[in-house]
Design a protein around this motif. Structure first.
Motif, mmCIF file in Angstrom:
data_model
loop_
_atom_site.group_PDB
_atom_site.id
_atom_site.type_symbol
_atom_site.label_atom_id
_atom_site.label_comp_id
_atom_site.label_asym_id
_atom_site.label_seq_id
_atom_site.Cartn_x
_atom_site.Cartn_y
_atom_site.Cartn_z
ATOM 1 N N GLY A 72 72.077 13.750 25.772
ATOM 2 C CA GLY A 72 71.322 13.334 24.602
ATOM 3 C C GLY A 72 69.829 13.544 24.737
ATOM 4 N N ALA A 77 66.109 9.210 21.025
ATOM 5 C CA ALA A 77 66.487 7.846 21.407
ATOM 6 C C ALA A 77 65.271 6.923 21.371
ATOM 7 N N PHE A 96 70.413 1.105 23.506
ATOM 8 C CA PHE A 96 69.375 1.983 24.053
ATOM 9 C C PHE A 96 69.345 1.890 25.575
ATOM 10 N N CYS A 99 72.083 3.854 26.927
ATOM 11 C CA CYS A 99 71.740 5.277 26.800
ATOM 12 C C CYS A 99 70.826 5.701 27.944
ATOM 13 N N THR A 102 72.925 5.886 31.164
ATOM 14 C CA THR A 102 73.820 7.039 31.149
ATOM 15 C C THR A 102 73.058 8.328 31.373
ATOM 16 N N ASN A 103 71.939 8.510 30.668
ATOM 17 C CA ASN A 103 71.164 9.734 30.824
ATOM 18 C C ASN A 103 70.538 9.818 32.211
#
Length: 110
Positions: A72, A77, A96, A99, A102-103
């Motif tokens: 992403g 984001a 968020f 996210c 994960t990133n």
């Protein structure tokens, strides 16, 4: 883009592809296409199955189905986070943070 023979303009697109900072060869390639269809990205990428940093553009979906890994876009984001913090959404804040986690794991694996 000036449409051939019509003396009228229409929208065209330039796709940008870049290697990662860890790659041996540093490169950016710009690929012109007459429309926004994801088929142009798939044609350029061919059998490549790496990690693609991108936004939610639907034209990439077929590439993900063929084995390309989606990472992403953190710029998008961050925009979502600014809006959700302004609206004081706890659920969006948690999403968020997930996210980011994960990133971070994905970037570490590159």
């Amino acid at each position: 883009m000036l449409a051939p023979g019509s003396k009228k303009t229409h929208r065209a697109y330039v796709w940008a592809y870049a290697t990662t900072s860890a790659a041996d060869i540093k490169a950016v390639v710009y690929d012109f296409s007459p429309c926004r269809s994801g088929e142009y990205a798939r044609y350029f990428l061919g059998a490549w199955k790496g990690k693609l940093v991108c936004d939610e553009y639907g034209g990439y979906q077929a590439s993900f189905a063929l084995g390309v890994t989606k990472i992403g876009c953190m710029a998008h984001a961050r925009q979502v986070l600014r809006v959700t913090r302004h609206q004081k959404s706890i659920l969006a804040e948690q999403a968020f943070q997930l996210c980011l986690k994960t990133n971070k794991e994905t970037w570490t694996a590159i």
